[in-house]
Write a protein that holds these residues in place. Structure first.
Motif, PDB file in Angstrom:
ATOM      1  N   THR A 107     -57.237  23.566 -13.008  1.00  0.00           N
ATOM      2  CA  THR A 107     -58.638  23.156 -13.042  1.00  0.00           C
ATOM      3  C   THR A 107     -59.466  24.430 -12.933  1.00  0.00           C
ATOM      4  N   SER A 108     -59.903  24.918 -14.074  1.00  0.00           N
ATOM      5  CA  SER A 108     -60.580  26.201 -14.195  1.00  0.00           C
ATOM      6  C   SER A 108     -62.032  25.962 -14.586  1.00  0.00           C
ATOM      7  N   THR A 109     -62.659  26.944 -15.184  1.00  0.00           N
ATOM      8  CA  THR A 109     -64.032  26.797 -15.668  1.00  0.00           C
ATOM      9  C   THR A 109     -64.052  26.956 -17.174  1.00  0.00           C
ATOM     10  N   PRO A 110     -64.991  26.303 -17.860  1.00  0.00           N
ATOM     11  CA  PRO A 110     -65.045  26.469 -19.317  1.00  0.00           C
ATOM     12  C   PRO A 110     -65.302  27.917 -19.721  1.00  0.00           C
ATOM     13  N   GLU A 111     -66.080  28.647 -18.908  1.00  0.00           N
ATOM     14  CA  GLU A 111     -66.360  30.052 -19.227  1.00  0.00           C
ATOM     15  C   GLU A 111     -65.085  30.888 -19.188  1.00  0.00           C
ATOM     16  N   THR A 112     -64.259  30.669 -18.175  1.00  0.00           N
ATOM     17  CA  THR A 112     -63.005  31.408 -18.076  1.00  0.00           C
ATOM     18  C   THR A 112     -62.086  31.082 -19.245  1.00  0.00           C
ATOM     19  N   SER A 113     -61.984  29.794 -19.580  1.00  0.00           N
ATOM     20  CA  SER A 113     -61.119  29.396 -20.692  1.00  0.00           C
ATOM     21  C   SER A 113     -61.555  30.058 -21.992  1.00  0.00           C
ATOM     22  N   ARG A 114     -62.855  30.067 -22.242  1.00  0.00           N
ATOM     23  CA  ARG A 114     -63.346  30.650 -23.495  1.00  0.00           C
ATOM     24  C   ARG A 114     -63.185  32.157 -23.514  1.00  0.00           C
ATOM     25  N   LYS A 115     -63.394  32.796 -22.378  1.00  0.00           N
ATOM     26  CA  LYS A 115     -63.216  34.244 -22.295  1.00  0.00           C
ATOM     27  C   LYS A 115     -61.761  34.630 -22.532  1.00  0.00           C
ATOM     28  N   VAL A 116     -60.862  33.934 -21.870  1.00  0.00           N
ATOM     29  CA  VAL A 116     -59.431  34.220 -22.021  1.00  0.00           C
ATOM     30  C   VAL A 116     -58.973  33.917 -23.445  1.00  0.00           C
ATOM     31  N   ALA A 117     -59.412  32.782 -23.987  1.00  0.00           N
ATOM     32  CA  ALA A 117     -59.005  32.403 -25.348  1.00  0.00           C
ATOM     33  C   ALA A 117     -59.452  33.441 -26.365  1.00  0.00           C
ATOM     34  N   ALA A 118     -60.675  33.942 -26.226  1.00  0.00           N
ATOM     35  CA  ALA A 118     -61.192  34.936 -27.172  1.00  0.00           C
ATOM     36  C   ALA A 118     -60.381  36.226 -27.097  1.00  0.00           C
ATOM     37  N   ALA A 119     -60.038  36.645 -25.881  1.00  0.00           N
ATOM     38  CA  ALA A 119     -59.258  37.871 -25.733  1.00  0.00           C
ATOM     39  C   ALA A 119     -57.847  37.698 -26.293  1.00  0.00           C
ATOM     40  N   LEU A 120     -57.217  36.581 -25.990  1.00  0.00           N
ATOM     41  CA  LEU A 120     -55.856  36.348 -26.470  1.00  0.00           C
ATOM     42  C   LEU A 120     -55.815  36.221 -27.993  1.00  0.00           C
ATOM     43  N   ALA A 121     -56.875  35.683 -28.569  1.00  0.00           N
ATOM     44  CA  ALA A 121     -56.919  35.512 -30.029  1.00  0.00           C
ATOM     45  C   ALA A 121     -56.818  36.850 -30.754  1.00  0.00           C
ATOM     46  N   THR A 122     -57.288  37.921 -30.134  1.00  0.00           N
ATOM     47  CA  THR A 122     -57.194  39.244 -30.767  1.00  0.00           C
ATOM     48  C   THR A 122     -55.750  39.697 -30.894  1.00  0.00           C
ATOM     49  N   ARG A 123     -54.853  39.063 -30.147  1.00  0.00           N
ATOM     50  CA  ARG A 123     -53.420  39.380 -30.211  1.00  0.00           C
ATOM     51  C   ARG A 123     -52.622  38.304 -30.931  1.00  0.00           C
ATOM     52  N   GLY A 124     -53.336  37.340 -31.544  1.00  0.00           N
ATOM     53  CA  GLY A 124     -52.649  36.272 -32.253  1.00  0.00           C
ATOM     54  C   GLY A 124     -52.039  35.231 -31.350  1.00  0.00           C
ATOM     55  N   ILE A 125     -52.587  35.112 -30.121  1.00  0.00           N
ATOM     56  CA  ILE A 125     -52.098  34.152 -29.141  1.00  0.00           C
ATOM     57  C   ILE A 125     -53.108  33.020 -29.015  1.00  0.00           C
ATOM     58  N   ASP A 126     -52.651  31.770 -29.065  1.00  0.00           N
ATOM     59  CA  ASP A 126     -53.534  30.607 -28.974  1.00  0.00           C
ATOM     60  C   ASP A 126     -53.607  30.086 -27.541  1.00  0.00           C
ATOM     61  N   PHE A 127     -54.731  29.450 -27.231  1.00  0.00           N
ATOM     62  CA  PHE A 127     -54.995  28.998 -25.861  1.00  0.00           C
ATOM     63  C   PHE A 127     -55.485  27.549 -25.872  1.00  0.00           C
ATOM     64  N   ILE A 128     -54.943  26.755 -24.961  1.00  0.00           N
ATOM     65  CA  ILE A 128     -55.350  25.359 -24.764  1.00  0.00           C
ATOM     66  C   ILE A 128     -55.692  25.169 -23.295  1.00  0.00           C
ATOM     67  N   ASP A 129     -56.867  24.612 -23.005  1.00  0.00           N
ATOM     68  CA  ASP A 129     -57.135  24.217 -21.619  1.00  0.00           C
ATOM     69  C   ASP A 129     -56.838  22.730 -21.491  1.00  0.00           C
TER      70      ASP A 129
END
Length: 306
Positions: A107-129
Motif C-alpha cells: 500500500t504505497s502512494t500513486p506518486e511513488t508508483s509513477r516515479k518508480v515506473a517512469a525510472a524503471l521504464a528507461t531500463r525496459g522494466i514494466d511496473f504494476i501497482d
C-alpha cells in the motif's frame, strides 16, 4: 514456457503470496533480510536467495511486499542523494533486466508508483501497482483481492501470476490508480470499524446482543466489511489477531489524509476518523491489531477482559 517468480519481502503477506505461488507450481525465489523469514519460505516450497542480485538474475516477474512507499522507492531506485559505492548492487533499477515485470503489492502512494515506473521504464522494466486486501490468511490461501494500476498489455502478461495468487482482481486504471483505490478502500475500512463499533455498542445498551445486531445489519443496507468480516472474526470473539496492525492502519489513514490535502479536498468525516485513529496512540500501541480501535468506543464491551 514457465514463468519464474521472485518475491521480495517474505513477511506475513509476502511469505503467504510466495507459498501460494509455489503451490501453483510456479518456480518461486524469495528474498528477505530476515533469515527466519527465508527459512519459513523454504519450508513452503520457495527457494530462498541471499541477495537482490541473485534473485533478479533468475526471474521473469518480481513481487514486492514491503511496509511503506519509501521502502519501495529505496529498493527500486536507491537512496536519493547518496553516492554509496554499493548502491548499484542493491537497487532494482540497476540489477533488473529488460522485460522484467515488477508487481508492487505494497500500500504505497500513486506518486511513488509513477516515479518508480517512469525510472524503471528507461531500463525496459514494466511496473504494476497492485495493493492487496485480505490479510495474511488471504495471502496464504490465494483468496485476497487486488486493485490494479497498469497498462493493458503489461497486465495481460502478468495475469497468470496474479490469478494464481488472488481471488479477485479489479483493474482500475493506469499506473498509480491501484494505490488510489487502495487508499480509498482503507479509509472506508477505518471509518467502518468505528461506526460499526458505535452501532454495536448502542444496540447492546438497548438490550440487543452484538451477534444478533450484526446478523440484522448484514441482512440490511448498513453492512460493510467491518460488520461482515472484522467483527465476526476478530472483535466479537476478542481474538484481535487479523494480522494487520494499528501501525499499518494509521499509516494508511495518513496516506488518505495526505492525498485529500494534496487534492485540496475538505473531507470532514474522513478528517474526524483520522483524528480518532491518531488519538488512539495514547492507549493502543502500533503493534496491536487494527481491530482493537473498537476498544476506544466501548472498552467494557470490546476489551480483552470484558
Amino acid at each position: 514456457m514457465t514463468t519464474t517468480v521472485g518475491v521480495i519481502g517474505l513477511g506475513n503477506m509476502g511469505g503467504g503470496m510466495a507459498a501460494t505461488l509455489a503451490r501453483h507450481d510456479f518456480p518461486v525465489f524469495g528474498f528477505d533480510l530476515s533469515q527466519a523469514a527465508r527459512d519459513k519460505a523454504a519450508a513452503a516450497g520457495v527457494t530462498p536467495v541471499s541477495s537482490l542480485a541473485e534473485l533478479l538474475d533468475t526471474i521473469d516477474i518480481v513481487i514486492l511486499s514491503l511496509p511503506k512507499a519509501e521502502h519501495v522507492e529505496q529498493l527500486c531506485l536507491g537512496k536519493e542523494g547518496t553516492q554509496e559505492e554499493n548502491q548499484d548492487t542493491t537497487r532494482l533499477l540497476t540489477l533488473g533486466k529488460p522485460g522484467l515485470i515488477v508487481i508492487d503489492t505494497t500500500t504505497s502512494t500513486p506518486e511513488t508508483s509513477r516515479k518508480v515506473a517512469a525510472a524503471l521504464a528507461t531500463r525496459g522494466i514494466d511496473f504494476i501497482d497492485a495493493p492487496v486486501s485480505g490479510g495474511p490468511k488471504g495471502a496464504a490461501s490465494g483468496s485476497m483481492s487486488m486493485v490494479i494500476g497498469a497498462e493493458e498489455e503489461v497486465l495481460a502478461r502478468a495475469m497468470p501470476v496474479l490469478e494464481a495468487m488472488s481471488g479477485s482482481r479489479v483493474h482500475v486504471g493506469g499506473c498509480g490508480a491501484g494505490n488510489v483505490a487502495k487508499i480509498a478502500n482503507n479509509m472506508l475500512a477505518a471509518c467502518h470499524l468505528i461506526s460499526t463499533a458505535e452501532a454495536v455498542s448502542m444496540a447492546a445498551r438497548a438490550g440487543v446482543s452484538p451477534e444478533k445486531l450484526l446478523e440484522g445489519v448484514n441482512a440490511g443496507s448498513g453492512r460493510s466489511g467491518a460488520s461482515q468480516v472484522m467483527f465476526p472474526n476478530w472483535v466479537i470473539n476478542k481474538a484481535y489477531d487479523s494480522g494487520f496492525t494499528m501501525g499499518l492502519m494509521r499509516k494508511d489513514v495518513g496516506l488518505a489524509s495526505d492525498l485529500a490535502a494534496a487534492l485540496g479536498l475538505e473531507l470532514p468525516l474522513a478528517n474526524a476518523v483520522a483524528q480518532l485513529w491518531d488519538e488512539s496512540r495514547a492507549s493502543l500501541d502500533d503493534s496491536e491489531d487494527f481491530c482493537a480501535i473498537v476498544q476506544r468506543t466501548d472498552s467494557t464491551l470490546f476489551g480483552h477482559g470484558a
